[in-house]
Enzyme design. Structure first.
Site, mmCIF file in Angstrom:
data_model
loop_
_atom_site.group_PDB
_atom_site.id
_atom_site.type_symbol
_atom_site.label_atom_id
_atom_site.label_comp_id
_atom_site.label_asym_id
_atom_site.label_seq_id
_atom_site.Cartn_x
_atom_site.Cartn_y
_atom_site.Cartn_z
ATOM 1 N N GLY A 9 0.829 -1.208 0.000
ATOM 2 C CA GLY A 9 0.000 0.000 0.000
ATOM 3 C C GLY A 9 0.865 1.260 0.000
ATOM 4 C CG ASN A 10 3.280 2.449 3.209
ATOM 5 O OD1 ASN A 10 2.477 3.351 3.386
ATOM 6 N ND2 ASN A 10 3.630 1.604 4.160
ATOM 7 C CE LYS A 126 -3.037 -3.862 9.128
ATOM 8 N NZ LYS A 126 -1.649 -3.949 8.643
ATOM 9 C CE LYS A 212 0.391 -5.883 0.649
ATOM 10 N NZ LYS A 212 1.817 -6.161 0.388
ATOM 11 C CE LYS A 274 6.066 -6.458 3.035
ATOM 12 N NZ LYS A 274 4.632 -6.233 2.848
#
Lengths: 311, 311
Positions: A9-10, A126, A212, A274
Site C-alpha cells: 500500500g505504501n 491490527k 494483504k 510477507k
C-alpha cells in the site's frame, strides 16, 4: 507463466502521502515493471495493500459522522479496491499500449470469507487509521471500537486481522486471467465477509482487515500462479536487521526460512506476514515466492538474482 | 436471452436515506426480481445509479478537506461501484443460492470514455451533492467548482454530464457474462475518463457524472443485450403527468415515443434520460426496452403487460 504480484500500500503513495496525484504517480512507477512482464507473455494478477488509503477513508467517516452516515470498514476496503484498481488500470493500460501489447486490464471487487470465531475478533491487533488523543479515542471506544495506547503519538484503533479462508470471487479472477486480462483483484487483502448465520445463504461484511500478503498467497494458489512476488520497499528480507551483522537474504528454502522466522529475524515491521505468505505459497505447491522491491519485479520473475527467493 | 437491468440510485436507498443498512435492505428487494430472471435462465447484467451515495462521498470530501486530501468525483463514482456492487453481490448470491441456481455474481470497476470537448464541460448542468448557503458555495466556486442558485433550498454544485462514448471495460463485462456470471457493471453511469492528450496512451478521470441510463443503453448494446430494463419508482412513463388527464404509457414504438418526448411529456424529473436511453437502445438494434418499477422486472422481460414497452 502466471505471476501473482502483491504491491504494498505504501508503494502506491509518495512517501506516505496519499493524495490522488501521489497515488497516480506511484502507480506509474509500479506498473512499469508489470508491463515488462506482460510484454514477455506472463499472465499477471495484481493485488495491492491499502493502508494509507483506508486510513484516509476512516478519518473522513469520523469527521463527517454527524452529517453523513459512516460506512463500515469492509465498505472502505471495497472503496480502495475500486480507486486503486482504477488508477492501476489507467497507468498499466498506457504502459501496455506504449509497448504495443494487446492485453487489457480489469479490476474485480473481491470478497474474502473469514471465520467469525477467528481469534482475531476476540483480540484485535491490527492498527488502522490515525492517532487520536486519549479523550477522542475514549468516545469511539464507547461506540464499540477498540483503541490502544500507542505511546507518545497517541491512541490508535485496532481491528481484527482474521485468517483469509476462501476468496469468494476467485472464479471471476480466474475466468478473466484465462481470457488474457491483466487482473487487479483482492486489494487490501479482500473485503472481509462472514456467513450471516449457520444456515444462511447470505454473507455480510465485517469490521476487519485481512493481511494483504496472506490474502495474496491464497489468491495465488487459487488462480494457479507459478510465482508469488511480494513487492515492498526493500530489495530483500534482511537477517539481523538493524545490527552491524545485517545481511540480505537471497535464495532460501522453506525449512530454513521458517527457522529464521522462528528465531525472530522478521518480527519487526511488516516483513513477518510477507515471509509467512511466501512460505505458505510454496508449502502449498507454488513453485517460487520472491520478496523484493518494486524495481526488481521483472528480475524476480525471470531469475534468481533479485530479492529473497523461496523455492 | 440477455437482459441489461438499470437500477435507479434511489431504488438502492430507503426513502432517500443512504445509510449502509438502508442500502443493504433495498438491495435485497431489488435482487429478488433479478434472481427470478436468472433462475429462468436469463443472462443478466446489472447497472445502477449512485446519486445519494456519491452525494454522501462529496460531503465527506468537503467536511474533511482540511485533514484528508479530497478525492476527485471520478474516484467517488468508482467507490460507489465497489460498495453497491458488494451489496448487490451479497444479496443476489443469497437469492440465487436459496433458489438452487448455480450461477455466480461479479462486480467490474468500469470506465467510460467521454470527450473533453463535450458541451457538458462548458455548461455543467447535472446537480450533485448537498445544498449549501450562498456564502459556502461562493468559497467552492473560488476553488473552481460551478454552483447554481436552486432557490429556497440553497445553492448546489453542478457538473458536466457528458455523452458516454465508449465503455472501456466492456470486454471484461462481456467475458464474464459469456462465462455465466451475473455481472454488476458501469455503476453510476461509469467512471468518466478522457484521453490525457492527443497522442497519449493514458486515460485520466474527469470531474463529471455520466447519465446512468444513457450509460446503460450503451453497455446494453456493447454486451449484445436483447432487452434493456430501466427500473425506477413508477410502473410506467406517464403522459400529461400531474394533470387530470394523466395516462400511463404502455406499448409504444420509437417514432411515437420520440414524438411524445418532443412534446415535453417527460421533461420533468428523471424520466427524460430514461426515455432517451430506451429509444437509443432500440434504434441501435436492441429488441426491446422497458421502463417500469422494481417489482415488475421479471414481468417486463417475459411479457408485454408491464411497464412502458418500447419495441
Amino acid at each position: 507463466m502466471r505471476v501473482l504480484l502483491a504491491l504494498g500500500g505504501n508503494a502506491l503513495t509518495a512517501q506516505g502521502r496519499a493524495r490522488p496525484e501521489d497515488q497516480i504517480a506511484a502507480a506509474r512507477v509500479a506498473t512499469t515493471g508489470v508491463a515488462e512482464l506482460v510484454a514477455d507473455g506472463v499472465d499477471v494478477v495484481i493485488t495491492h495493500g491499502n493502508g494509507p488509503q483506508v486510513g484516509n477513508l476512516l478519518v473522513k467517516n469520523e469527521i463527517a459522522a454527524s452529517v453523513v452516515p459512516p460506512v463500515p470498514l469492509d465498505w472502505c476496503v471495497a472503496q480502495t479496491q475500486a480507486t486503486l484498481g482504477f488508477v492501476l488500470m489507467n497507468t498499466l493500460d498506457a504502459a501496455l499500449r506504449s509497448r504495443d501489447v494487446d492485453r487489457r486490464t480489469a479490476t474485480v471487487v473481491t470478497r474474502v470469507l473469514v471465520d467469525l470465531d477467528d481469534p482475531g475478533f476476540a483480540n484485535p491487533s491490527k492498527p488502522i487509521g490515525r492517532y487520536l488523543p486519549r479523550e477522542d479515542a475514549a468516545l469511539l471506544v464507547q461506540h464499540g471500537e477498540t483503541w490502544q495506547d500507542r505511546g507518545e503519538r497517541g491512541w490508535r484503533r485496532v481491528v481484527a486481522s482474521p485468517e483469509p479462508r476462501e476468496i469468494l470471487d476467485a472464479a471471476t479472477v480466474h475466468t478473466l486471467v484465462e481470457a488474457g486480462f491483466v487482473v487487479v483483484a483482492n486489494g487490501g487483502g479482500g473485503v472481509p465477509v462472514v456467513r450471516s448465520g449457520e444456515d444462511s445463504d447470505e454473507v455480510r461484511g465485517v469490521e476487519a482487515v485481512i493481511d494483504k500478503d496472506l490474502g495474496a498467497a491464497l489468491l495465488a494458489r487459487t488462480v494457479h500462479a507459478d510465482v508469488l512476488v511480494i513487492a515492498t520497499d526493500v530489495p530483500n528480507a534482511v537477517l539481523r536487521l538493524g545490527t552491524p551483522e545485517a545481511e540480505p537474504l537471497g535464495r532460501v528454502d522453506v525449512r530454513r526460512l521458517r527457522a529464521l522466522a522462528a528465531e525472530g529475524h522478521f518480527a519487526g515491521g511488516s516483513m513477518g506476514p510477507k515471509v509467512e505468505a511466501a512460505c505458505r505459497f510454496v508449502e502449498q505447491g507454488g513453485a517460487r515466492a520472491v520478496i523484493t522491491s518494486l524495481e526488481h519485479i521483472a528480475d524476480a520473475v525471470s531469475g534468481d538474482d533479485a530479492g529473497t527467493v523461496l523455492t
